[in-house]
Write a protein that holds these residues in place. Structure first.
Motif, PDB file in Angstrom:
ATOM      1  N   SER A 230       0.836  -1.192   0.000  1.00 52.13           N
ATOM      2  CA  SER A 230       0.000   0.000   0.000  1.00 52.13           C
ATOM      3  C   SER A 230       0.876   1.248   0.000  1.00 52.13           C
ATOM      4  O   SER A 230       1.863   1.325   0.744  1.00 52.13           O
ATOM      5  CB  SER A 230      -0.912   0.003   1.239  1.00 52.13           C
ATOM      6  OG  SER A 230      -1.835   1.058   1.196  1.00 52.13           O
ATOM      7  N   TYR A 237      -4.817  10.380  -2.258  1.00 53.30           N
ATOM      8  CA  TYR A 237      -5.109   9.069  -2.822  1.00 53.30           C
ATOM      9  C   TYR A 237      -4.227   7.989  -2.214  1.00 53.30           C
ATOM     10  O   TYR A 237      -3.134   8.255  -1.714  1.00 53.30           O
ATOM     11  CB  TYR A 237      -4.939   9.097  -4.346  1.00 53.30           C
ATOM     12  CG  TYR A 237      -5.777  10.158  -5.013  1.00 53.30           C
ATOM     13  CD1 TYR A 237      -7.123   9.928  -5.270  1.00 53.30           C
ATOM     14  CD2 TYR A 237      -5.222  11.388  -5.377  1.00 53.30           C
ATOM     15  CE1 TYR A 237      -7.905  10.912  -5.879  1.00 53.30           C
ATOM     16  CE2 TYR A 237      -5.997  12.363  -5.979  1.00 53.30           C
ATOM     17  CZ  TYR A 237      -7.337  12.124  -6.220  1.00 53.30           C
ATOM     18  OH  TYR A 237      -8.102  13.095  -6.807  1.00 53.30           O
ATOM     19  N   ASN A 238      -4.737   6.751  -2.312  1.00 53.81           N
ATOM     20  CA  ASN A 238      -3.978   5.601  -1.825  1.00 53.81           C
ATOM     21  C   ASN A 238      -4.155   4.441  -2.793  1.00 53.81           C
ATOM     22  O   ASN A 238      -5.263   4.152  -3.254  1.00 53.81           O
ATOM     23  CB  ASN A 238      -4.452   5.181  -0.436  1.00 53.81           C
ATOM     24  CG  ASN A 238      -3.554   4.114   0.178  1.00 53.81           C
ATOM     25  OD1 ASN A 238      -2.553   4.426   0.819  1.00 53.81           O
ATOM     26  ND2 ASN A 238      -3.907   2.845  -0.019  1.00 53.81           N
ATOM     27  N   LEU A 239      -3.058   3.784  -3.123  1.00 55.02           N
ATOM     28  CA  LEU A 239      -3.060   2.626  -4.017  1.00 55.02           C
ATOM     29  C   LEU A 239      -2.615   1.397  -3.236  1.00 55.02           C
ATOM     30  O   LEU A 239      -1.583   1.430  -2.555  1.00 55.02           O
ATOM     31  CB  LEU A 239      -2.130   2.855  -5.203  1.00 55.02           C
ATOM     32  CG  LEU A 239      -1.934   1.663  -6.158  1.00 55.02           C
ATOM     33  CD1 LEU A 239      -3.237   1.363  -6.900  1.00 55.02           C
ATOM     34  CD2 LEU A 239      -0.797   1.933  -7.135  1.00 55.02           C
ATOM     35  N   THR A 299      -6.660  -1.774  -5.572  1.00 56.71           N
ATOM     36  CA  THR A 299      -7.689  -0.782  -5.270  1.00 56.71           C
ATOM     37  C   THR A 299      -7.049   0.604  -5.266  1.00 56.71           C
ATOM     38  O   THR A 299      -5.897   0.765  -4.855  1.00 56.71           O
ATOM     39  CB  THR A 299      -8.358  -1.019  -3.910  1.00 56.71           C
ATOM     40  OG1 THR A 299      -7.384  -0.990  -2.866  1.00 56.71           O
ATOM     41  CG2 THR A 299      -9.096  -2.349  -3.898  1.00 56.71           C
ATOM     42  N   LEU A 300      -7.788   1.579  -5.725  1.00 52.45           N
ATOM     43  CA  LEU A 300      -7.393   2.974  -5.681  1.00 52.45           C
ATOM     44  C   LEU A 300      -8.488   3.720  -4.936  1.00 52.45           C
ATOM     45  O   LEU A 300      -9.667   3.609  -5.283  1.00 52.45           O
ATOM     46  CB  LEU A 300      -7.231   3.539  -7.096  1.00 52.45           C
ATOM     47  CG  LEU A 300      -6.880   5.033  -7.190  1.00 52.45           C
ATOM     48  CD1 LEU A 300      -5.489   5.294  -6.619  1.00 52.45           C
ATOM     49  CD2 LEU A 300      -6.976   5.503  -8.644  1.00 52.45           C
ATOM     50  N   SER A 301      -8.113   4.476  -3.908  1.00 49.13           N
ATOM     51  CA  SER A 301      -9.121   5.120  -3.076  1.00 49.13           C
ATOM     52  C   SER A 301      -8.741   6.566  -2.791  1.00 49.13           C
ATOM     53  O   SER A 301      -7.573   6.958  -2.837  1.00 49.13           O
ATOM     54  CB  SER A 301      -9.284   4.361  -1.755  1.00 49.13           C
ATOM     55  OG  SER A 301      -8.069   4.326  -1.031  1.00 49.13           O
ATOM     56  N   LYS A 302      -9.781   7.330  -2.452  1.00 48.98           N
ATOM     57  CA  LYS A 302      -9.612   8.698  -2.003  1.00 48.98           C
ATOM     58  C   LYS A 302     -10.287   8.839  -0.645  1.00 48.98           C
ATOM     59  O   LYS A 302     -11.490   9.099  -0.554  1.00 48.98           O
ATOM     60  CB  LYS A 302     -10.220   9.688  -2.994  1.00 48.98           C
ATOM     61  CG  LYS A 302     -10.059  11.152  -2.553  1.00 48.98           C
ATOM     62  CD  LYS A 302     -10.777  12.106  -3.498  1.00 48.98           C
ATOM     63  CE  LYS A 302     -10.650  13.546  -3.008  1.00 48.98           C
ATOM     64  NZ  LYS A 302     -11.391  14.505  -3.869  1.00 48.98           N
TER      65      LYS A 302
END
Length: 440
Positions: A230, A237-239, A299-302
């Motif tokens: 991660s 953002y986080n990948l 997953t890509l999240s904000k």
């Protein structure tokens, strides 16, 4: 004097979870099937996967799932995610199934409801995280009948399957270096699968019905493992990239067979109890090789706002031992895409704080029957309904609901098309259990 504090809401929730645990144990040993698929007669039945309603609603993505709403989540399918836990999580839920079966011009509808899952995850600070629980592994539920005659003697032969396999597990995940996490689940499979053949005479009231019941008692240990990496992308953002897999674990199937007779009846809804046992014998033990599994995804999240992801799955059933009269299983491929969005986490309006989830999955199953690939596809939707925070904000809970609207099989070559709606209901509690009081 320092004391451990557990919120009163959590105590109430614990009673709920313990009640569900008793229900789960009863149904686990009773082996009530929720499958109504004719294709569950192959292999170990309909595989349920280690997914909770949150991820089922997003097409079943799991390899890269580590955070939901910007917070660590319990993801049984990839035990590497346990290392990110910062609160104790309790998960419990139920499962419902509505199925329409079609063949030629005939259709039939069935429905069932049963135990879904029970799991607890505990953070261990810098030492990672621990999880344990009970989830369904697979179940069998099929039936078919045909009528035949010899001269003036008419009889009906019916084939059916029942039962299921449960999985008790304990897992551990740790982060050896920043950003990288590894973990593993050790599971124990247990349950009974029944294959039943029944012969009933249609015009002979004094003839006995005959039933042949073959039981497969399944026992064995499994090992599943996972890795996640991660990384923050800027400040928003986080990948997360993940991989999870399973060894070709060896389990044991203890087989026995019993033949009984009972009073004949012309009423299809009446099931007469056995009046005598004609034969009962053990058929021996066999070693079954579970499939080698690989699952890779991201997953890509904000933060609290949204998350999207995708998985690619590969499973090899080639070495699974099948009865001589059944088609052999092969390799399975699958893809899943999905995500969720929370309109406005800071809004005072409730519906802006609800999680809205959507996904799609497609699987080429390991079964090829009558020269037809038995494929499975579904559109998934779901919601996460937050409950009021308690215990000074240290306890927050959510009700998760997911629906899978899918189809398996085909009408070609006189096969059965299965259209289904799977409903998963889950209750999630996040709580800080071990907080020291600042004052005595």
């Amino acid at each position: 004097m320092h004391r451990n504090l557990i919120g009163s809401f959590t105590k109430i929730a614990l009673k709920f979870v313990l009640g569900l645990a008793v229900f789960a144990a009863h149904n686990g040993y009773a082996q009530q099937s929720t499958s109504h698929s004719p294709y569950s007669q192959f292999g170990l039945g309909q595989m349920r996967e280690d997914l909770l309603p949150q991820t089922r609603a997003m097409g079943g993505i799991s390899a890269g799932v580590r955070f939901l709403n910007g917070l660590p989540t319990l993801n049984i399918a990839n035990p590497a995610s346990y290392s990110g836990l910062n609160r104790t999580i309790l998960e419990a839920g139920m499962y419902g199934n509505f199925t329409q079966l079609s063949k030629n011009q005939s259709t039939d509808q069935t429905a069932d409801f049963a135990f879904g899952h029970l799991a607890i995850a505990v953070p261990l600070a810098k030492y990672g995280g621990l999880a344990f629980g009970l989830i369904p592994f697979s179940d069998v539920g099929y039936s078919s009948a045909s009528s035949q005659s010899i001269d003036t003697l008419n009889y009906q032969t019916s084939l059916s399957g029942q039962g299921g396999i449960n999985k008790a597990f304990v897992g551990y995940g740790v982060s050896p270096i920043k950003g990288l996490s590894v973990g593993a689940n050790v599971g124990f499979l247990f349950g009974n699968l029944y294959d039943i053949t029944n012969v009933r005479f249609l015009n002979q009231a004094d003839a006995y019905q005959t039933e042949r019941r073959e039981t497969r008692n399944i026992r064995g240990a499994t090992l599943d493992y996972g890795v996640q990496y991660s990384k923050a992308l800027g400040r928003k953002y986080n990948l997360t990239v993940g991989y999870s897999g399973s060894l070709n674990n060896q389990i044991t199937a203890k087989r026995d067979m019993m033949v009984t007779i009972s009073e004949n009846s012309f009423d299809d809804d009446f099931i007469a109890p056995p009046s005598d046992t004609i034969s009962s014998r053990a058929l021996g033990n066999s070693s079954l090789s579970l499939p080698l599994k690989h699952n890779i995804g991201f997953t890509l999240s904000k933060g609290y706002n949204w998350m999207v992801g995708a998985d690619f799955k590969y499973t090899d059933w080639s070495n699974f031992e099948m009865p001589q009269n059944q088609a052999r299983l092969g390799k399975s491929y699958g893809v899943a895409v999905g995500g969720q969005i929370k309109p406005d986490p800071t809004s005072v309006r409730y519906w802006n704080q609800v999680d809205y989830r959507l996904g799609f999955r497609y699987n080429k199953t390991p079964l090829v029957y009558r020269n037809q690939n038995i494929n499975d596809m579904a559109v998934t939707v779901g919601f996460g309904f937050p409950l009021p925070e308690t215990n000074f904000g240290r306890t927050f809970s959510q009700i998760n609901i997911s629906g899978e609207f899918g189809q398996q099989g085909t009408l070609n070559n006189n096969l059965v098309r299965e259209r289904y709606i799977n409903i998963n209901f889950g209750f999630t509690i996040n709580d800080s259990w071990f907080i020291r009081r600042s004052l005595d």
